[in-house]
Structures are given as structure tokens and as C-alpha cells.
Enzyme design. Structure first.
Site, PDB file in Angstrom:
ATOM      1  N   HIS B  81       0.854  -1.199   0.000  1.00 35.14           N
ATOM      2  CA  HIS B  81       0.000   0.000   0.000  1.00 35.14           C
ATOM      3  C   HIS B  81       0.889   1.248   0.000  1.00 35.14           C
ATOM      4  CE1 HIS B  81      -2.836   3.081   1.357  1.00 35.14           C
ATOM      5  NE2 HIS B  81      -2.079   3.273   2.428  1.00 35.14           N
ATOM      6  N   ASP B 110       7.302  22.981 -25.047  1.00 37.46           N
ATOM      7  CA  ASP B 110       7.264  21.591 -24.576  1.00 37.46           C
ATOM      8  C   ASP B 110       8.311  21.455 -23.477  1.00 37.46           C
ATOM      9  OD1 ASP B 110       7.205  18.677 -24.387  1.00 37.46           O
ATOM     10  OD2 ASP B 110       6.226  18.717 -26.341  1.00 37.46           O
ATOM     11  N   TRP B 146       7.422  -0.373   4.280  1.00 36.27           N
ATOM     12  CA  TRP B 146       7.956   0.297   3.080  1.00 36.27           C
ATOM     13  C   TRP B 146       9.388   0.742   3.298  1.00 36.27           C
ATOM     14  CZ3 TRP B 146       9.286   5.501   1.659  1.00 36.27           C
ATOM     15  CH2 TRP B 146       9.282   6.408   2.723  1.00 36.27           C
ATOM     16  N   SER B 173      13.455   6.281 -13.187  1.00 36.17           N
ATOM     17  CA  SER B 173      12.346   7.037 -13.768  1.00 36.17           C
ATOM     18  C   SER B 173      12.206   8.407 -13.096  1.00 36.17           C
ATOM     19  CB  SER B 173      11.055   6.226 -13.619  1.00 36.17           C
ATOM     20  OG  SER B 173       9.934   7.048 -13.762  1.00 36.17           O
ATOM     21  N   SER B 174      12.244   8.413 -11.748  1.00 39.64           N
ATOM     22  CA  SER B 174      12.109   9.690 -11.027  1.00 39.64           C
ATOM     23  C   SER B 174      13.255  10.623 -11.347  1.00 39.64           C
ATOM     24  CB  SER B 174      12.110   9.471  -9.514  1.00 39.64           C
ATOM     25  OG  SER B 174      11.050   8.690  -9.129  1.00 39.64           O
ATOM     26  N   HIS B 257      13.688  11.068   4.490  1.00 36.69           N
ATOM     27  CA  HIS B 257      13.083  12.318   4.932  1.00 36.69           C
ATOM     28  C   HIS B 257      12.906  13.314   3.783  1.00 36.69           C
ATOM     29  CE1 HIS B 257      11.067  14.630   7.838  1.00 36.69           C
ATOM     30  NE2 HIS B 257      11.661  15.676   7.313  1.00 36.69           N
ATOM     31  N   GLU B 259      12.482  12.515   0.868  1.00 37.31           N
ATOM     32  CA  GLU B 259      11.465  11.882   0.032  1.00 37.31           C
ATOM     33  C   GLU B 259      10.053  12.317   0.434  1.00 37.31           C
ATOM     34  OE1 GLU B 259      11.147  10.085  -2.589  1.00 37.31           O
ATOM     35  OE2 GLU B 259       9.089   9.360  -2.361  1.00 37.31           O
ATOM     36  N   TYR B 261       9.284  15.092   1.605  1.00 40.21           N
ATOM     37  CA  TYR B 261       9.113  16.464   1.128  1.00 40.21           C
ATOM     38  C   TYR B 261       8.957  16.516  -0.381  1.00 40.21           C
ATOM     39  CZ  TYR B 261      10.121  17.962   5.852  1.00 40.21           C
ATOM     40  OH  TYR B 261      10.076  18.156   7.193  1.00 40.21           O
ATOM     41  N   SER B 272      -0.494  27.117  -3.349  1.00 37.10           N
ATOM     42  CA  SER B 272      -0.146  28.526  -3.544  1.00 37.10           C
ATOM     43  C   SER B 272      -0.641  29.037  -4.890  1.00 37.10           C
ATOM     44  CB  SER B 272       1.371  28.719  -3.465  1.00 37.10           C
ATOM     45  OG  SER B 272       1.869  28.199  -2.266  1.00 37.10           O
ATOM     46  N   HIS B 306      15.558  11.757  13.188  1.00 37.31           N
ATOM     47  CA  HIS B 306      14.381  11.857  14.064  1.00 37.31           C
ATOM     48  C   HIS B 306      13.414  10.706  13.793  1.00 37.31           C
ATOM     49  CE1 HIS B 306      12.417  14.700  10.906  1.00 37.31           C
ATOM     50  NE2 HIS B 306      12.058  13.465  10.673  1.00 37.31           N
ATOM     51  N   HIS B 307      13.672   9.936  12.740  1.00 31.23           N
ATOM     52  CA  HIS B 307      12.863   8.738  12.496  1.00 31.23           C
ATOM     53  C   HIS B 307      13.358   7.566  13.332  1.00 31.23           C
ATOM     54  CE1 HIS B 307      10.667  10.316   8.973  1.00 31.23           C
ATOM     55  NE2 HIS B 307      11.751  11.039   8.820  1.00 31.23           N
ATOM     56  N   THR B 332       7.678  26.202   7.552  1.00 36.39           N
ATOM     57  CA  THR B 332       6.359  25.642   7.273  1.00 36.39           C
ATOM     58  C   THR B 332       5.282  26.560   7.828  1.00 36.39           C
ATOM     59  OG1 THR B 332       7.415  23.500   7.575  1.00 36.39           O
ATOM     60  CG2 THR B 332       5.044  23.500   7.305  1.00 36.39           C
ATOM     61  N   LYS B 335       4.619  29.407   5.583  1.00 34.06           N
ATOM     62  CA  LYS B 335       3.728  29.066   4.470  1.00 34.06           C
ATOM     63  C   LYS B 335       2.276  29.081   4.904  1.00 34.06           C
ATOM     64  CE  LYS B 335       6.526  26.628   1.264  1.00 34.06           C
ATOM     65  NZ  LYS B 335       5.799  27.168   0.118  1.00 34.06           N
ATOM     66  N   ARG B 454       1.775  -0.095  15.102  1.00 36.58           N
ATOM     67  CA  ARG B 454       1.409  -0.133  13.692  1.00 36.58           C
ATOM     68  C   ARG B 454       1.831  -1.481  13.102  1.00 36.58           C
ATOM     69  NH1 ARG B 454       6.068   3.691  10.909  1.00 36.58           N
ATOM     70  NH2 ARG B 454       4.945   3.210   9.015  1.00 36.58           N
TER      71      ARG B 454
END
Lengths: 180, 538
Positions: B81, B110, B146, B173-174, B257, B259, B261, B272, B306-307, B332, B335, B454
Site C-alpha cells: 500500500h 514543450d 515500506w 524514472s524519477s 526524509h 522523500e 518532502y 499557492s 528523528h525517524h 512551514t 507558508k 502499527r
């Protein structure tokens, strides 16, 4: 698209591809960087992987630190592994020897490796071993059992707040990777 | 490589002024709009595939005890998922938007590298198919989460190398997509479109592009290490050979991390873009928005641990990562205040895209606040690996990124198709979504604080009530998204029949260039560069 833009694109793509390759390398560079950082700071309980020379320390009789011994087997390692004593009260500066017992439960030759870890990690630099079965791979004959000593000293420079040190060993079965 | 790209592009420009005939058009196309459409359709399809997996998870968690699936498959579902939603749905959807919108927003005909654009899309499809194929392999799909932490992930059956190669393909690809976007933004802007006049969506994608270029190779490296540890007797993460599994966590989160963002910065960009149009005001604090985005991107590289507060870091490390993480709240916050100030005293109207955007501002802020709670190292020990963190990151991804993708769909569909979507069903979709998403995720905060871990298929009975409520919310949310599918199909087929003007929304053409083109826009966007650069958004 005119020629100028095409050239600018090609140049930018070259730079960016270079960055991509560089970052792939950086990912791998993190491996030694991480080890160096652990070694320098003693983080993560990484302990010296070779013996230190036995030097004489002033024994600090006024302090007593409890050293706990833990043994574990990695999943599916067919061994018996235990320490002869579970904990020991030590004086900083004095040398002690503690025996560990390991036994190969299979009827084949086994090569195993014990990986040490010290908790809290910050005391790793003060915990010095002059002898340890963890410094090299151990070969066990079929069904062989063996008593192996660890000789260590806690350096008197250890900060006062540390009262308990846990020394843990985990045996890993390396037979397959070592034979090859 | 680039020389070949340029050559093909040349050929394309000279001989091909409209789309090719037949289905092959979609396979060989190098047109930014076609590829954008492919990305968006693929992302929507994957949104439903990933959603179906979430439904399996919520069905199993509806009641305590084992009901429908075995634990191994349940864990595969949580893992797949996440991977499908992150790499198959949200990221491709934003790349799709970038393909469609960036050339139109900066006044280019283009993308800079059209041939590579086509390749990056089809590599994405190959990567996701390869990943999906692991579901049918001996030993099942990856089930270690994941994050693919060793040593657990190394116990995956036959699927491990396929999952690793899938990650490689998705990464390539990315990276190709990101290089293309960066090249387009740097080299293809119309005269007068200076960097500080670009729409915020373009800015956020420029920064996201750099994030992707920097982190995807690191991720590719870390999964390659997993692969060699498993099959070639290296010991990067294997303690028996002198490695350390914690090393994987450091490398993974150095990627992981930034990622997250990658998924949120373009979200900020779209918000915006939409909010000023419906508030009928310029964006408040344009340049502070640009600098805030850049600061968030920079900070994302130095907060990864921090993870992993609970892995046994020294106190100095915990403190550093704690304070560095808290710093992110500042840009943040800038924003969020800017969006609020943009709406302040605006002549607001509440069409569906605006509704989704306002819900984004409110609900993303909630997700941000729980993130701030978790940045506090001593209390994170309670939250770590519980449903609290599941609630946190779903608030920042579903009612934030996904809502904004919906908003973008409603906002630009009339431009893309030349037809108006059904506002009534759109609003119904919004209200069902916004209520059910809170029923779905808010109770998970309580579950987490009460100690529910989890990634478990069964749980203690005291968690039963909130899990049931969460599942009900989940089913309603899942079903509501079919409305979106219906609306998209209906709009493509002609919509409400209303005529759509070029600017679609009142005065939108003062905000951004795409609204100066016809609806639907011509196959090649700006064959001659625009002469007037809109500045209302600044």
C-alpha cells in the site's frame, strides 16, 4: 528548439547526471563514514575488535561498577552459549577474567563469530579487553563444547555516573560464508 | 544521451504538429501534454490499487481477531500500500502535473527533453508492474514495511530481488523526470519570465527536482546493499560480518526524509497557485514562500535521524536531531500563515478546488503539529511505531497531498479538456471526503497514544471501538473517491456542456500563463513565446 537551448540542455543534463552518480557514490561513502563516526565517538556500543596491551592502572577501590554479561544466538544458530556468571561487581583499574561456554550442537564443523556490544554506548571507550573469543572467528568441531575466557578492565577514567555496564555477545553461524 | 534526445526532438518539431493517430500515439508520444495525461491516468489507477490494499487493511482491522487475511499477507498489504501510493500514485501524479503545467506556466512549447520524458514514464510503468508482480511470487510480496529494514526484509522470499530492481527502475524514472523538469525550468522559460516571476508550482518543482536528483541515487544504493548482503555475502547490514543494521536506517532516512518532502513541496506549490485565484488576491509573501520552500528542502537533509530516536543514539545526537527538526516548523509556519493571509479579506468563492485547498491548509497544519510533537525526542519513545505516527503521516499525505491533487484535478480539468466538471458532484465528493478522512484518521491518534502498534493484523480488545470507527471512515472515504473517477470521465466526455472560457476562473490569466491559452490548449503550448508575463501571483 534552437541550437543554443539544445546546447544548454545538454550541458545541464551532463552536470545533473554527474550529481546523480556522485550521490550514488555518497550513499556508499556513508558506510565508512558511519564506521569512522562510531569508532571516534564510541557511539552505538561499537567496541574495539582487537586486543589491547595489558597496562597497569591504579585500582580505584572506592568505586564499584556492575558488569552484566548477556549472551544471545542469532536466529537459527545451532549452539549452546552462556556465560559462567551473569554479573560481576568490578573496581575500575582491576583486571578480571570471565569464562563463556559455547557448544556446537551439530555433527558438522561449524565456524561461528561472536559480535560484542556494550551498553551504554558511551562507555565503550573505557571498557578494554586484553583477550576475547570475539576477536576472531571460532571453529568448532562436531558437537564440540569449549570454555573461552574474556579478560577485561574498566579504565579508571570512566565518568562517575556509570554504575552498570552491559556486555552482550551474539553468536552468528558463519559456516557457509567462511567455507567459500 | 542528450544528443540523441535533441535529434529526435528536432524531427518531432518539424514533421508533427498534432497527435499521431491510434493507440500507438500513447506509446511513442513525446508531447508534454500526452505524457502528463499518461502520468495522471496511471497515478489515478494506482491510487485505486493502493486504495484497495488500504481497504483490505481496514477490513482486517475492523474487529479484533483474524478475519480475512493471514498475517503475512496483511503485512504485505501495509508494505505494498505504502510503496504503491508513494511511488505509483502521489509522485507520478505530481510529475504528471509538472509535465502538463510547467511548459504552459513558463511559456515554453514543450519539455526540454521530450524523448527522455517518454522513457521515464514507461520505466515507471515497468517498475510498478515489477513491484506488483511480487504479490504472486513464492513467499509473497515484501512484508517488512515500506522502509525495507534489514534484517527483517532479508527474510522476504523470492520477491526480494524483484522488489529491489523495481525500486531501481522507479528511481531511474524519477531521476530522469527530475532532470527533465530542472532542465525545462532553467532553459525553456519565455523571455521576461525571470526566476522570481515563476508561479509557485514551478518553484516548488524546481526544488523538488533537486531533492529527487540528490536522494534517489542514495536509495538505489541502499537497496543495492540489501541485495548484495542477501546474495553476494557482503556485510553492510549483517552483524555477523561486522556490519550494522542501524546503518541501513541512517542511509534509508537520509533518502526517506527528503522523500516525504518530494511529496509535500509540489503540494505547497499547487495550494499557492489555487488559493490566490479564488481569494482574488495576489499570493501573500511570494518571495518568502520561495525562501521557505528552499529552507524546508535544505533542512530535510539534516534531520533524518528523528525517524530513529529509539535506536540508542547518544544524548547529543537526540538533542541535535530534535532541535533541527523543530526548526522546520518555522518555514512551514511561514507558508501556512501566508496562505491564511492570502485569504484574509479576499473576495473568496468556494468552488471545489478552493474547498479542497482550504481543507488542505487546515488538515495539513494538524498533521504538521503532530509532527512537531514527535520531534520531541523524549516523548517520541511513546509515539514511535504506534498508530499515532500512522495518523500523523496520513494527515500530511491524504488530506494534504491527495486533497491538493484532487484540487488540482478540479482546477485544471476545464483547461485540459475544454469542458466544465459537475460542480454539484464535485462538492459532494469534497464533503464526503473531508468528513470521512477525519473519521478515518483522527481516531488513530487515540489508538496510538493508547499504545496500539502499527503494522499488526490483530490487536487487544481495548482498541476495538476506535478501530471500527476508523474502518467505517475508511470505507466511506474509499467509496467517495469513485465519485472523482466518475467526474473525471464525465468531464473528459463533455462535462456539463457549459462553454469554458480561456481563463476558466475569473481573472486567472492575471495569475499564470496557462490561462492565456485556449481551453483545451493547443498540442504544442507556446510555439511563439508569450509577450506579457502575468505578475498577479507575486
Amino acid at each position: 528548439m534552437n541550437e543554443g537551448v539544445k546546447q544548454k540542455n545538454a550541458k545541464l543534463v551532463r552536470i545533473l547526471v554527474f550529481v546523480v552518480v556522485g550521490m550514488f557514490g555518497f550513499g556508499y561513502a556513508l558506510v565508512p563514514l558511519y564506521d569512522v563516526l562510531c569508532e571516534v565517538t564510541g557511539l552505538n556500543g561499537k567496541v574495539e575488535s582487537s586486543a589491547v596491551k595489558e597496562v597497569h592502572y591504579e585500582i580505584d577501590k572506592s568505586r564499584e561498577i556492575t558488569v552484566e554479561f548477556m549472551t544471545a544466538l542469532n536466529e537459527a544458530t545451532p549452539m549452546v552459549f552462556r556465560s559462567e556468571i551473569k554479573k560481576l561487581k568490578v573496581h575500575p583499574g582491576e583486571y578480571y577474567t570471565v569464562n563463556f561456554y559455547a557448544e556446537n550442537k551439530t555433527d558438522k564443523v561449524m565456524v561461528a563469530r561472536a559480535i560484542p556490544s556494550i551498553s551504554p554506548g558511551a562507555v565503550a571507550e573505557f571498557f578494554k579487553k586484553t583477550e576475547c573469543f570475539c576477536f576472531s572467528e571460532q571453529t568448532f568441531k562436531a558437537l564440540e563444547g569449549r570454555t573461552m575466557p574474556v579478560r577485561f578492565v574498566v579504565s579508571p577514567e570512566i565518568p562517575k555516573e556509570y554504575k552498570t555496564i552491559t556486555l552482550a555477545y551474539t553468536f552468528f553461524d558463519n559456516t557457509e560464508t567462511s567455507v567459500k | 544521451m542528450s544528443a540523441v534526445v535533441a535529434e529526435h526532438d528536432d524531427h518531432h518539431d518539424h514533421h508533427d504538429h498534432g497527435p499521431a493517430k491510434g493507440l500507438l500515439r500513447w506509446v511513442i508520444t513525446t508531447n508534454h501534454k500526452d505524457i502528463g495525461t499518461l502520468y495522471l491516468v496511471f497515478a489515478l489507477a494506482m491510487f485505486f490499487v493502493g486504495g484497495a490494499m488500504a481497504m483490505v487493511i481496514r477490513a482486517e482491522l475492523f474487529e479484533p481477531g483474524m478475519q480475512f487475511v493471514n498475517p503475512q499477507f496483511f503485512n504485505s498489504m501495509t508494505t505494498m500500500h505504502a510503496l504503491v501510493m508513494v511511488f505509483g500514485a502521489v509522485m507520478p501524479a505530481f510529475v504528471g502535473l509538472a509535465n502538463w503545467m510547467i511548459p504552459m506556466m513558463i511559456g515554453a512549447p514543450d519539455m526540454a527533453l521530450p524523448r527522455m520524458n517518454n522513457m521515464s514514464f514507461w520505466l515507471l510503468v515497468a517498475g510498478v508492474l515489477l513491484l506488483a508482480s511480487t504479490l504472486f511470487m513464492e513467499g509473497g510480496a515484501p512484508a517488512g514495511g515500506w522502509t525495507l529494514y534489514p534484517p527483517l526484509i532479508l527474510q522476504t522470499g523470492k520477491a526480494l530481488p524483484f522488489a529491489v530492481f523495481a525500486v531501481h527502475l522507479l528511481g531511474i524514472s524519477s531521476i530522469m523526470g527530475a532532470i527533465n523538469i530542472v532542465a525545462t525550468i532553467f532553459n525553456m522559460r519565455a523571455p521576461g519570465m525571470t526566476l522570481m516571476k515563476m508561479p509557485m508550482f514551478v518553484w516548488t518543482w524546481l526544488i523538488t527536482g533537486f531533492l529527487l536528483i540528490s536522494i534517489m541515487p542514495v536509495f538505489a544504493g541502499s537497496v543495492t546493499m540489501l541485495l548484495t548482503d542477501k546474495f553476494f555475502h557482503t556485510s553492510f547490514f549483517d552483524a555477523a560480518g561486522g556490519g550494522d543494521p542501524v546503518l541501513y536506517q541512517h542511509i534509508f532516512w537520509f533518502f526517506g526524509h527528503p522523500e516525504v518532502y518530494v511529496m509535500i513541496l509540489p503540494t505547497f506549490g499547487v495550494a499557492s497557485t489555487i488559493i490566490p485565484v479564488f481569494a482574488r488576491k495576489p499570493l501573500f509573501g511570494y518571495s518568502s514562500m520561495v525562501y521557505a520552500t528552499a529552507s524546508i528542502a535544505f533542512l530535510s537533509f539534516i534531520v533524518w535521524a528523528h525517524h530513529m530516536f529509539t535506536v540508542g543514539m547518544p544524548i547529543a545526537g537526540e538533542l541535535y536531531f530534535m532541535y533541527a527538526t523543530m526548526l522546520i516548523a518555522i518555514p512551514t509556519g511561514v507558508k501556512v500563515f501566508n496562505w491564511t493571509a492570502t485569504m484574509w479579506k479576499g473576495s473568496m468563492t468556494f468552488e471545489t478546488p478552493m474547498l479542497f485547498s482550504i481543507a488542505f491548509v487546515v488538515l495539513f497544519t494538524m498533521g504538521g503539529f503532530t509532527g512537531l510533537m514527535m520531534s520531541v525526542a523524549p516523548v517520541d519513545f511513546q509515539y514511535h511505531d504506534t498508530y499515532f505516527i500512522v495518523a500523523h503521516f496520513h494527515y500530511t499525505l491524504v488530506p494534504a497531498s491527495v486533497f491538493i491533487l484532487m484540487a488540482a484535478g478540479y482546477f485544471w480539468l476545464p483547461k485540459w479538456t475544454g469542458h466544465m466538471y459537475d460542480e454539484k458532484i464535485g462538492k459532494l465528493h469534497f464533503w464526503l471526503s473531508v468528513i470521512s478522512v477525519n473519521v478515518l484518521f483522527f481516531p488513530q491518534h487515540f489508538l496510538g497514544l493508547a499504545g496500539m502498534p502499527r503494522r499488526i493484523p490483530d490487536y487487544a480488545v481495548q482498541f476495538a471501538d476506535w478501530n471500527m470507527i476508523s474502518s467505517i471512515g475508511g470505507f466511506i472515504f474509499g467509496a467517495s473517491q469513485l465519485l472523482f473517477l466518475y467526474i473525471v470521465i464525465k468531464t473528459v466526455k463533455g462535462g456539463t456542456g457549459e462553454t469554458v472560457t480561456d481563463e476558466v476562473w475569473e481573472d486567472a490569466s492575471k495569475h499564470s500563463l496557462e490561462w492565456t491559452l485556449s481551453s483545451p490548449p493547443p498540442y504544442h503550448s507556446f510555439t511563439t513565446p508569450p509577450t506579457v508575463i502575468p505578475t498577479e501571483h507575486i
